[in-house]
Design an enzyme around this catalytic site. Structure first.
Site, PDB file in Angstrom:
ATOM      1  N   ASP A  99      49.566  51.853  32.652  1.00 51.11           N
ATOM      2  CA  ASP A  99      50.760  50.802  32.974  1.00 51.11           C
ATOM      3  C   ASP A  99      51.873  51.479  33.277  1.00 51.11           C
ATOM      4  OD1 ASP A  99      50.896  47.831  31.194  1.00 51.11           O
ATOM      5  OD2 ASP A  99      51.777  48.241  32.840  1.00 51.11           O
ATOM      6  N   GLU A 105      51.490  57.961  38.618  1.00 54.88           N
ATOM      7  CA  GLU A 105      51.986  57.367  40.023  1.00 54.88           C
ATOM      8  C   GLU A 105      53.511  57.670  40.060  1.00 54.88           C
ATOM      9  OE1 GLU A 105      51.113  53.221  40.073  1.00 54.88           O
ATOM     10  OE2 GLU A 105      49.044  53.312  38.969  1.00 54.88           O
ATOM     11  N   GLU A 151      47.720  48.060  33.892  1.00 53.57           N
ATOM     12  CA  GLU A 151      48.799  46.996  33.595  1.00 53.57           C
ATOM     13  C   GLU A 151      48.534  45.528  32.800  1.00 53.57           C
ATOM     14  OE1 GLU A 151      50.476  46.548  37.602  1.00 53.57           O
ATOM     15  OE2 GLU A 151      50.330  48.462  38.026  1.00 53.57           O
TER      16      GLU A 151
HETATM   17  O1  G3I Z   1      43.711  46.088  53.540  1.00 55.77           O
HETATM   18  C1  G3I Z   1      44.537  44.923  53.993  1.00 55.77           C
HETATM   19  C2  G3I Z   1      44.520  45.037  55.245  1.00 55.77           C
HETATM   20  O2  G3I Z   1      43.069  44.581  55.845  1.00 55.77           O
HETATM   21  C3  G3I Z   1      45.386  44.095  55.992  1.00 55.77           C
HETATM   22  O3  G3I Z   1      45.353  44.168  57.292  1.00 55.77           O
HETATM   23  C4  G3I Z   1      46.835  44.547  55.480  1.00 55.77           C
HETATM   24  C5  G3I Z   1      48.006  43.791  55.824  1.00 55.77           C
HETATM   25  O4  G3I Z   1      48.095  42.662  55.084  1.00 55.77           O
HETATM   26  O5  G3I Z   1      46.731  44.500  53.952  1.00 55.77           O
HETATM   27  C6  G3I Z   1      45.866  45.581  53.358  1.00 55.77           C
HETATM   28  O6  G3I Z   1      45.885  45.494  51.831  1.00 55.77           O
HETATM   29  C7  G3I Z   1      47.043  45.930  51.476  1.00 55.77           C
HETATM   30  C8  G3I Z   1      46.803  47.120  50.610  1.00 55.77           C
HETATM   31  O7  G3I Z   1      47.819  47.775  49.966  1.00 55.77           O
HETATM   32  C9  G3I Z   1      45.825  48.156  51.342  1.00 55.77           C
HETATM   33  O8  G3I Z   1      46.777  48.780  52.183  1.00 55.77           O
HETATM   34  C10 G3I Z   1      47.702  45.085  50.479  1.00 55.77           C
HETATM   35  O9  G3I Z   1      48.380  44.187  51.530  1.00 55.77           O
HETATM   36  C11 G3I Z   1      49.080  45.726  49.945  1.00 55.77           C
HETATM   37  O10 G3I Z   1      49.799  44.714  49.069  1.00 55.77           O
HETATM   38  C12 G3I Z   1      48.684  46.919  49.210  1.00 55.77           C
HETATM   39  O11 G3I Z   1      49.516  47.298  48.430  1.00 55.77           O
HETATM   40  C13 G3I Z   1      49.306  48.279  47.346  1.00 55.77           C
HETATM   41  C14 G3I Z   1      49.895  47.896  46.006  1.00 55.77           C
HETATM   42  O12 G3I Z   1      49.507  48.557  45.002  1.00 55.77           O
HETATM   43  C15 G3I Z   1      49.004  46.415  45.945  1.00 55.77           C
HETATM   44  O13 G3I Z   1      49.466  45.819  44.552  1.00 55.77           O
HETATM   45  C16 G3I Z   1      49.934  49.538  47.523  1.00 55.77           C
HETATM   46  O14 G3I Z   1      49.464  50.384  48.908  1.00 55.77           O
HETATM   47  C17 G3I Z   1      49.915  50.658  46.463  1.00 55.77           C
HETATM   48  O15 G3I Z   1      50.483  51.766  46.492  1.00 55.77           O
HETATM   49  C18 G3I Z   1      50.159  50.035  45.219  1.00 55.77           C
HETATM   50  O16 G3I Z   1      49.773  50.647  44.173  1.00 55.77           O
HETATM   51  C19 G3I Z   1      49.910  50.204  42.994  1.00 55.77           C
HETATM   52  C20 G3I Z   1      49.153  50.796  42.070  1.00 55.77           C
HETATM   53  O17 G3I Z   1      47.718  50.513  42.575  1.00 55.77           O
HETATM   54  C21 G3I Z   1      49.164  50.323  40.410  1.00 55.77           C
HETATM   55  N1  G3I Z   1      50.599  50.515  39.926  1.00 55.77           N
HETATM   56  C22 G3I Z   1      51.668  50.177  40.850  1.00 55.77           C
HETATM   57  C23 G3I Z   1      51.583  50.558  42.338  1.00 55.77           C
HETATM   58  C24 G3I Z   1      52.403  50.074  43.355  1.00 55.77           C
HETATM   59  O18 G3I Z   1      52.565  48.681  43.413  1.00 55.77           O
END
Ligand code: G3I
Length: 580
Positions: free
Chosen positions: A374, A438, A321
Site C-alpha cells: 500500500d 515503489e 492498496e
Molecule cells: O495499455 C494501455 C494502452 O493500450 C493505451 O493506449 C494507453 C493510453 O490510454 O493506456 C495504456 O494503459 C495505461 C497503463 O499504465 C499501461 O501503460 C493506463 O492508461 C495508465 O493509467 C497506467 O498507469 C499506471 C498506473 O499504475 C495505473 O494506475 C502507471 O504506468 C503505473 O506506474 C502505476 O503504478 C502504480 C502501481 O501499480 C501501484 N501503486 C501506485 C503506482 C502509481 O500509480
C-alpha cells in the site's frame, strides 16, 4: 559458542558529490621538460619526421606547460601514452568523451575551424569540428568518441590542418554519467548482491528491447525487476479465464538473461481490473457478480498467475492498496471504491493470500514471499501505517500466510526517516517483513533539493542494509523521464536523470550498500570470542573500545556493555569485534 557481532560504519559518510563528470587524465604536460618532443603520425600511421610536437609554455605564460604542434603539408597526429590499466572498453564505452584544450595564435590561423581527429592506431574514435574558431585563447570542450575494439596503448590526437601551428593541453577522458557503469564496483547491484539484498526497478517490456544505456542501467545497476503494469490483472487475464502472460514473460526472460530476480505486482487490486470483471477504482458491480462468482474469479486468477510464474517470481504483492485513505487511528478501514471489498468484503484479503500460498506450494514453490502492499504507510507517525500494521498483524495472528508488507514509498523530501524506522521496527517485532516497493522521492531540481532527495534514498538503503526484515528496495522508474508522476520533469523523483546520468540519490545508495558490504566483509575476519560456561567472555571485564580508525569510543567499560553500543565494528580489548 556465541559470536558477539558488531557492525559499525566507521566511515564518516558524507553525501556523494552531485553527479558530475569523472575524469581520467591522459596528459597535462606538466611533468615534461620544456622542449620534450612527441612523435607525429599521418592518418595511416606513418611517422611524419618533418612535423614537430614539443612541450612549451603556453603563449604569455611562464608556468603553464602545454604541447606546441607544427605541421607541414600533411596533417599530423601526436601520439600520447594512455594511462595504465585502461582497456578499450573503459576508454571508449565508460569514458565516452575526450576533453582537451586547443589554441592557435593570430600569426598562424591554419588551424582555425579545422576538424579534430582522435585515433587509436589508424582507427578513428573521433573526427569532427574542433570548435577552435578564435585566436589567442584556449578552447576546451568534450568530444564524444566512438568505441574502438582494436585498442592501442597510445592515442593520437591532432587537427586536420596543413602548415599549421597550434597548442594542445589538458587532455583527459571523460565519463559524463558520474560513475563508470562498466566498473561493477561502482554499481548498487554489486554491493547489494554482496549483502544479499534486492535493489530493484520497475520496468515495461518496451524498455528492455534493444541495447543502449538505459537497458544497461537496468541490468548492471539493479538485481531485481518488477513489471510496472505487465503482471496486473488487466494485462494477464484480459478475458474471463483467458490469460496472456506474454508481457510478464518478457520481463522474466530479461531478468533470467541477466541473473536478476523478479517481484510480481499485483494479484489483486481495485485498479486496472479487466473490463469483463467491472470498472476500475469503483465499488460498482456492473456485471452483477455474486460474491461466490467473484471469489471464484479471483481464486482462479491468483492460482493460474502464481503457478505460471512459479520459481520465476520471488515475491508477490498479493493485495494492493486495500486500505482507505482516511483512517481513524484504531483498527483499519478498507477502501470502498473496490469491487473486491464491496462484493466479497474483508475476507477477500485472507482468501487471496491463502490461494496464493496454496497455488505456489502445489507446484513446489515454497519460497515465494507474499506481501500486502500500500501507499502512505511509511512513517509510524502518520498516514495509514498503523492501519496497515493492524491489518497485517490481524492476518498473521489468524494464520494467514502473509510474509510482510510493502511500503510503496511514493514520497517527497519531507519523508520522515525516523518515523519510518519506528515502523520498520514495529513490523520486525510483529515478525513481518517490511520492504520498499515503489520508491520515488519528489524534490526540486536544485542542489539542495537533490541533496535532500539523496538523503532520503540513502536512508531507505540503510534500512535495507540494517534490517533482515527489509531485504528489498525498488524504485518506480529508471529515470526522471520514466515516471508515472505527472510533473516528473520538475519533481525529478528518481535516481537517474533523463540522460541516464547518475544523480546524487543513486551515488548515495551505492555508497550506503558499499559501506555495509565492506564492513560486513571486514567483520568476516572477526576473531571468535570465547565464552565460559556462564556465557561470559574469557577476557578482561573492563575494556577500551576503539573504532577501526583508532578513534576511542569508550574506555574501561564492562565487557557486558559492549553489545549495547550502536551497531558497528570496533576494536574491543585489542580484538576486532563486530556487533549486528
Ligand atoms: O495499455 C494501455 C494502452 O493500450 C493505451 O493506449 C494507453 C493510453 O490510454 O493506456 C495504456 O494503459 C495505461 C497503463 O499504465 C499501461 O501503460 C493506463 O492508461 C495508465 O493509467 C497506467 O498507469 C499506471 C498506473 O499504475 C495505473 O494506475 C502507471 O504506468 C503505473 O506506474 C502505476 O503504478 C502504480 C502501481 O501499480 C501501484 N501503486 C501506485 C503506482 C502509481 O500509480
Amino acid at each position: 559458542m556465541r559470536r558477539l557481532l558488531l557492525l559499525f560504519s566507521t566511515v564518516l559518510f558524507g553525501l556523494s558529490a552531485t553527479a558530475k563528470e569523472t575524469y581520467l587524465y591522459i596528459e597535462k604536460f606538466t611533468d615534461f621538460e620544456i622542449g620534450h618532443s612527441f612523435k607525429v603520425y599521418d592518418v595511416k600511421g606513418t611517422e611524419i619526421k618533418s612535423a614537430t610536437a614539443t612541450v612549451q609554455y603556453a603563449p604569455g605564460s611562464t608556468a603553464n606547460k602545454c604541447l606546441f604542434v607544427k605541421t607541414g603539408t600533411t596533417p599530423g597526429y601526436v601520439e600520447l601514452d594512455i594511462p595504465d590499466g585502461l582497456t578499450g572498453t573503459k576508454v571508449t564505452k565508460s569514458y565516452d568523451r575526450i576533453y582537451m584544450q586547443l589554441r592557435y595564435e593570430s600569426g598562424n590561423t591554419a588551424a582555425k575551424g579545422t576538424n579534430l581527429k582522435v585515433l587509436y592506431g589508424s582507427t578513428e574514435s573521433f573526427s569532427g569540428a574542433s570548435g577552435l574558431n578564435e585566436a589567442g585563447k584556449f578552447v576546451g570542450q568534450n568530444y564524444t568518441t566512438k568505441s574502438v575494439s582494436s585498442f592501442k596503448k597510445t592515442v593520437r590526437i591532432g587537427l586536420e590542418a596543413k602548415n599549421a601551428e597550434y597548442y594542445i593541453d589538458n587532455v583527459r577522458y571523460v565519463n559524463v554519467y558520474g560513475y563508470d557503469i562498466n566498473d561493477e564496483t561502482q554499481t548498487a547491484r554489486y554491493w547489494a548482491d554482496k549483502l544479499g539484498k534486492n535493489i530493484g526497478c520497475c520496468i515495461s517490456p518496451n524498455q528492455i528491447s534493444g541495447s543502449g544505456r538505459s537497458v544497461e542501467t537496468f541490468y548492471k545497476n539493479f538485481n531485481m525487476l518488477v513489471g510496472e503494469n505487465a503482471m496486473k490483472m488487466d494485462a494477464t487475464e484480459p478475458g474471463n479465464n483467458s490469460f496472456n502472460f506474454s508481457q510478464g514473460d518478457q520481463i522474466v526472460n530479461f531478468a533470467k538473461a541477466h541473473n536478476m530476480k523478479v517481484r510480481g505486482h499485483t494479484l489483486c487490486w481495485h485498479s486496472q481490473i479487466p473490463g469483463w470483471i467491472g470498472e476500475s477504482n469503483s465499488g460498482s458491480n456492473p456485471k452483477g457478480w455474486t460474491k461466490k462468482q467473484l471469489m471464484d474469479i479471483l481464486k482462479n486468477h491468483i492460482t493460474k498467475t502464481v503457478q505460471h510464474y512459479a520459481f520465476n517470481v520471488v515475491e508477490w504483492d498479493v493485495v494492493n492498496e486495500t486500505l482507505s485513505d482516511g483512517q481513524s487511528g484504531n483498527g483499519y478501514n478498507l477502501r470502498d471504491n473496490s469491487i473486491w471489498v464491496k462484493v466479497i468484503g474483508r475476507e477477500f484479503i485472507d482468501s487471496a493470500f491463502v490461494w496464493a500460498r496454496r497455488a505456489a506450494d502445489a507446484v513446489g514453490d515454497y519460497n515465494v514471499k507474499l506481501y500486502l502492499n500500500d501507499y502512505n504507510v511509511d512513517s509510524w507517525n502518520g498516514g495509514k501505517t498503523k492501519a496497515m500494521y493492524n491489518l497485517a498483524v490481524e492476518m498473521k495472528k489468524k494464520g494467514i500466510p502473509i510474509d510482510g508488507i510493502g511500503m510503496q514509498t511514493h514520497t517527497n523530501i519531507g519523508y520522515d526517516l525516523a518515523g519510518v524506522e519506528t515502523a520498520v521496527r514495529k513490523f520486525q517485532e510483529a515478525g513481518l517483513n517490511c520492504i520498499f516497493t515503489e520508491i520515488d522521492v519528489k524534490a526540486s531540481n536544485t542542489a539542495s533539493g537533490l541533496k535532500t532527495q539523496a538523503q532520503k534514498y540513502e536512508g531507505i538503503a540503510e534500512f535495507v542494509c540494517k534490517y533482515d526484515i527489509s531485504p528489498t528496495m525498488v524504485v518506480w522508474g529508471i529515470d526522471d523521464n520514466h515516471s508515472w508522476i505527472d510533473d516528473h520533469e520538475t519533481s525529478v523523483p528518481l535516481m537517474f536523470d533523463p540522460d541516464m546520468h547518475a544523480k546524487q540519490a543513486y551515488l548515495s545508495v551505492v555508497d550506503m550498500f558499499k559501506k555495509y558490504a565492506e564492513a560486513a566483509e571486514a567483520a568476516a575476519e572477526v576473531d571468535d570470542i570465547e565464552f565460559d560456561e556462564d556465557g561470559l567472555q574469557k577476557v578482561e571485564e573492563k575494556v577500551d573500545v576503539y573504532t577501526l580508525t583508532g578513534q576511542k569510543m569508550a574506555s574501561g567499560i564492562d565487557r557486558s556493555e559492549v553489545d549495547a553500543l550502536p551497531s558497528g565494528l570496533y576494536i574491543v580489548g585489542g580484538r576486532k569485534v563486530y556487533v549486528k
